[in-house]
Design a protein around this motif. Sequence first.
Motif, PDB file in Angstrom:
ATOM      1  N   ALA A  19     119.055   7.842  22.979  1.00  0.00           N
ATOM      2  CA  ALA A  19     119.078   6.642  22.140  1.00  0.00           C
ATOM      3  C   ALA A  19     120.379   6.554  21.360  1.00  0.00           C
ATOM      4  O   ALA A  19     120.998   5.496  21.274  1.00  0.00           O
ATOM      5  N   CYS A  20     120.797   7.675  20.790  1.00  0.00           N
ATOM      6  CA  CYS A  20     122.026   7.685  20.005  1.00  0.00           C
ATOM      7  C   CYS A  20     123.222   7.400  20.896  1.00  0.00           C
ATOM      8  O   CYS A  20     124.148   6.706  20.504  1.00  0.00           O
ATOM      9  N   GLY A  21     123.189   7.958  22.087  1.00  0.00           N
ATOM     10  CA  GLY A  21     124.294   7.743  22.999  1.00  0.00           C
ATOM     11  C   GLY A  21     124.410   6.296  23.444  1.00  0.00           C
ATOM     12  O   GLY A  21     125.494   5.795  23.706  1.00  0.00           O
ATOM     13  N   GLN A  22     123.262   5.599  23.520  1.00  0.00           N
ATOM     14  CA  GLN A  22     123.291   4.221  23.967  1.00  0.00           C
ATOM     15  C   GLN A  22     123.590   3.249  22.839  1.00  0.00           C
ATOM     16  O   GLN A  22     124.023   2.127  23.067  1.00  0.00           O
ATOM     17  N   ALA A  23     123.354   3.705  21.569  1.00  0.00           N
ATOM     18  CA  ALA A  23     123.567   2.815  20.432  1.00  0.00           C
ATOM     19  C   ALA A  23     125.042   2.523  20.268  1.00  0.00           C
ATOM     20  O   ALA A  23     125.901   3.324  20.612  1.00  0.00           O
ATOM     21  N   THR A  24     125.341   1.362  19.733  1.00  0.00           N
ATOM     22  CA  THR A  24     126.738   1.016  19.493  1.00  0.00           C
ATOM     23  C   THR A  24     127.100   1.250  18.059  1.00  0.00           C
ATOM     24  O   THR A  24     126.278   1.083  17.170  1.00  0.00           O
ATOM     25  N   ALA A  25     128.324   1.667  17.819  1.00  0.00           N
ATOM     26  CA  ALA A  25     128.792   1.929  16.462  1.00  0.00           C
ATOM     27  C   ALA A  25     129.650   0.766  15.989  1.00  0.00           C
ATOM     28  O   ALA A  25     130.787   0.912  15.593  1.00  0.00           O
ATOM     29  N   SER A  26     129.092  -0.411  16.043  1.00  0.00           N
ATOM     30  CA  SER A  26     129.854  -1.606  15.695  1.00  0.00           C
ATOM     31  C   SER A  26     129.981  -1.782  14.196  1.00  0.00           C
ATOM     32  O   SER A  26     130.503  -2.774  13.725  1.00  0.00           O
ATOM     33  N   GLY A  27     129.498  -0.792  13.432  1.00  0.00           N
ATOM     34  CA  GLY A  27     129.693  -0.826  11.999  1.00  0.00           C
ATOM     35  C   GLY A  27     128.541  -1.455  11.263  1.00  0.00           C
ATOM     36  O   GLY A  27     128.737  -2.238  10.355  1.00  0.00           O
ATOM     37  N   ARG A  52     113.472  12.673  13.271  1.00  0.00           N
ATOM     38  CA  ARG A  52     112.858  11.366  13.023  1.00  0.00           C
ATOM     39  C   ARG A  52     113.917  10.306  12.722  1.00  0.00           C
ATOM     40  O   ARG A  52     113.854   9.186  13.244  1.00  0.00           O
ATOM     41  N   PHE A  53     114.897  10.682  11.889  1.00  0.00           N
ATOM     42  CA  PHE A  53     115.949   9.718  11.567  1.00  0.00           C
ATOM     43  C   PHE A  53     116.737   9.333  12.809  1.00  0.00           C
ATOM     44  O   PHE A  53     117.041   8.159  13.036  1.00  0.00           O
ATOM     45  N   LEU A  54     117.066  10.320  13.632  1.00  0.00           N
ATOM     46  CA  LEU A  54     117.806  10.048  14.860  1.00  0.00           C
ATOM     47  C   LEU A  54     117.029   9.102  15.778  1.00  0.00           C
ATOM     48  O   LEU A  54     117.602   8.220  16.415  1.00  0.00           O
ATOM     49  N   LYS A  55     115.719   9.305  15.831  1.00  0.00           N
ATOM     50  CA  LYS A  55     114.886   8.502  16.717  1.00  0.00           C
ATOM     51  C   LYS A  55     114.709   7.078  16.186  1.00  0.00           C
ATOM     52  O   LYS A  55     114.765   6.102  16.953  1.00  0.00           O
ATOM     53  N   GLU A  56     114.508   6.960  14.869  1.00  0.00           N
ATOM     54  CA  GLU A  56     114.213   5.652  14.288  1.00  0.00           C
ATOM     55  C   GLU A  56     115.465   4.833  13.970  1.00  0.00           C
ATOM     56  O   GLU A  56     115.410   3.604  13.920  1.00  0.00           O
ATOM     57  N   HIS A  57     116.592   5.526  13.743  1.00  0.00           N
ATOM     58  CA  HIS A  57     117.810   4.826  13.312  1.00  0.00           C
ATOM     59  C   HIS A  57     119.030   5.270  14.122  1.00  0.00           C
ATOM     60  O   HIS A  57     120.015   5.764  13.570  1.00  0.00           O
ATOM     61  N   ALA A 109     122.726   6.311  12.732  1.00  0.00           N
ATOM     62  CA  ALA A 109     123.163   7.682  12.969  1.00  0.00           C
ATOM     63  C   ALA A 109     124.531   7.700  13.631  1.00  0.00           C
ATOM     64  O   ALA A 109     125.425   8.470  13.253  1.00  0.00           O
ATOM     65  N   ARG A 110     124.715   6.833  14.622  1.00  0.00           N
ATOM     66  CA  ARG A 110     126.009   6.783  15.316  1.00  0.00           C
ATOM     67  C   ARG A 110     127.102   6.243  14.399  1.00  0.00           C
ATOM     68  O   ARG A 110     128.237   6.728  14.424  1.00  0.00           O
ATOM     69  N   THR A 111     126.759   5.261  13.574  1.00  0.00           N
ATOM     70  CA  THR A 111     127.728   4.736  12.614  1.00  0.00           C
ATOM     71  C   THR A 111     128.159   5.836  11.642  1.00  0.00           C
ATOM     72  O   THR A 111     129.356   5.994  11.359  1.00  0.00           O
ATOM     73  N   PHE A 112     127.188   6.595  11.152  1.00  0.00           N
ATOM     74  CA  PHE A 112     127.488   7.674  10.211  1.00  0.00           C
ATOM     75  C   PHE A 112     128.362   8.747  10.858  1.00  0.00           C
ATOM     76  O   PHE A 112     129.425   9.100  10.323  1.00  0.00           O
ATOM     77  N   VAL A 113     127.937   9.269  11.990  1.00  0.00           N
ATOM     78  CA  VAL A 113     128.660  10.380  12.621  1.00  0.00           C
ATOM     79  C   VAL A 113     130.057   9.943  13.057  1.00  0.00           C
ATOM     80  O   VAL A 113     131.047  10.651  12.824  1.00  0.00           O
ATOM     81  N   THR A 114     130.150   8.779  13.659  1.00  0.00           N
ATOM     82  CA  THR A 114     131.456   8.290  14.112  1.00  0.00           C
ATOM     83  C   THR A 114     132.367   8.011  12.922  1.00  0.00           C
ATOM     84  O   THR A 114     133.581   8.270  12.977  1.00  0.00           O
ATOM     85  N   GLY A 153     120.671  24.109  21.786  1.00  0.00           N
ATOM     86  CA  GLY A 153     119.528  23.363  21.281  1.00  0.00           C
ATOM     87  C   GLY A 153     119.603  23.031  19.812  1.00  0.00           C
ATOM     88  O   GLY A 153     118.693  22.398  19.267  1.00  0.00           O
ATOM     89  N   LEU A 154     120.692  23.425  19.166  1.00  0.00           N
ATOM     90  CA  LEU A 154     120.814  23.234  17.726  1.00  0.00           C
ATOM     91  C   LEU A 154     121.526  21.948  17.342  1.00  0.00           C
ATOM     92  O   LEU A 154     121.453  21.525  16.193  1.00  0.00           O
ATOM     93  N   TYR A 155     122.217  21.324  18.289  1.00  0.00           N
ATOM     94  CA  TYR A 155     123.094  20.218  17.921  1.00  0.00           C
ATOM     95  C   TYR A 155     123.155  19.161  19.012  1.00  0.00           C
ATOM     96  O   TYR A 155     122.723  19.374  20.145  1.00  0.00           O
ATOM     97  N   THR A 156     123.722  18.015  18.660  1.00  0.00           N
ATOM     98  CA  THR A 156     124.044  16.972  19.624  1.00  0.00           C
ATOM     99  C   THR A 156     125.368  16.330  19.242  1.00  0.00           C
ATOM    100  O   THR A 156     125.657  16.150  18.056  1.00  0.00           O
ATOM    101  N   ASN A 157     126.173  16.017  20.247  1.00  0.00           N
ATOM    102  CA  ASN A 157     127.400  15.247  20.046  1.00  0.00           C
ATOM    103  C   ASN A 157     127.213  13.797  20.474  1.00  0.00           C
ATOM    104  O   ASN A 157     128.171  13.014  20.483  1.00  0.00           O
ATOM    105  N   GLN A 158     125.982  13.425  20.843  1.00  0.00           N
ATOM    106  CA  GLN A 158     125.744  12.105  21.402  1.00  0.00           C
ATOM    107  C   GLN A 158     125.974  10.972  20.401  1.00  0.00           C
ATOM    108  O   GLN A 158     126.205   9.833  20.786  1.00  0.00           O
ATOM    109  N   CYS A 159     125.889  11.292  19.097  1.00  0.00           N
ATOM    110  CA  CYS A 159     126.100  10.257  18.077  1.00  0.00           C
ATOM    111  C   CYS A 159     127.574  10.087  17.731  1.00  0.00           C
ATOM    112  O   CYS A 159     127.925   9.191  16.963  1.00  0.00           O
TER     113      CYS A 159
END
Length: 336
Positions: free
Chosen positions: A21-29, A232-237, A241-246, A325-331
């Motif tokens: 989900a995070c990988g597919q989300a756009t970080a358009s701000g 939960r936050f990653l799944k729901e938002h 999440a992508r906006t924050f990490v990027t 299993g501890l992390y993701t770079n997808q966001c």
Amino acid sequence: MASTSRRQLLALAALGAVAAACGQATASGGGGDGARKLRYQGWAGQVTLPELAEDLGYFGDVKLEWVGNTISGPQDVQSAATGQIDFGGAFNGAVVKLIAAGAPVKAVISYYGVDEQTFSGYYVLEDSPIRSARDLLGKKVGMNTLGAHAEAILDLYLQRNGLTAAEIGKVEPTVVPPVNTEQALRQKQIEVAVLGGVLRDKALATGGIRPLFSDFDLLGRFSAGTYVVTERFLKEHPVTARTFVTGVARAIEWARTTPAEEVIARSTRIIQKRGRGEDTAALKYWKSTGVAETAGRITDEQFKPWTDWLVAHGDIRAGQVKPAGLYTNQCNGYGG
């Protein structure tokens, strides 16, 4: 045992969905998934990377909501895990321990590290008789919290210098708030002070102290801590999440490529604008974030040494957690 394995499989499946989900989300701000405020804890007299990212306009319409300050990474990530705040950051060993204990969080970006300019040193008074690891037996070492970066590095130093587990147990890690650590050393309330960043350079400018060793001496350049958010936050938002990490990734690279005096000037303005009565004098000593990898991307190698340390201490079981299993770079959408 079967139920535990089933829970672990379900958690892994959920995380896979989160990453997708995070990988597919756009970080358009924008917080197009409903989360427009991110609650967080700050550090007195310092500007965190998320605060810098927001000031640079990298979060779009997502805003930070300060709920107070912390002096402890483990406390910060625990608050994130329990939902008191939306993200928290800590030393990677503390993140491993939290996740091993069952906390439903995921590391999403590195935010601090160690390099030639930014490191934690273990300092003694100029006239101290302490010259070696063995001289630390029975001595107090002041640090901001236990079970985190400073204690792990201390243990590594003692081990590499031949001290046994029983001898290491005679060295006394002692909690001292960072802003008071230099004073505690000078007043001889502790024998060794762990000082990093602007607090270290400010103390060195005053004089009268000398280094015993540093984390850079032991390990060279490495990213040391990560921000975590809940599953939960990653799944729901995922968009937020992508906006924050990027945004944080962009702030890392902005700080890496911008002259230090400009970073310091902006940080000074940020502290002045927020009006919390903080002293900005120490900011002039800022040099770098210390983050080793481009855009704060995370690797297995950032967790393995601390996983081994926790196993050796008996805090977790061998094989209980796997670094991947501890992390993701997808966001992290920096450059992509």
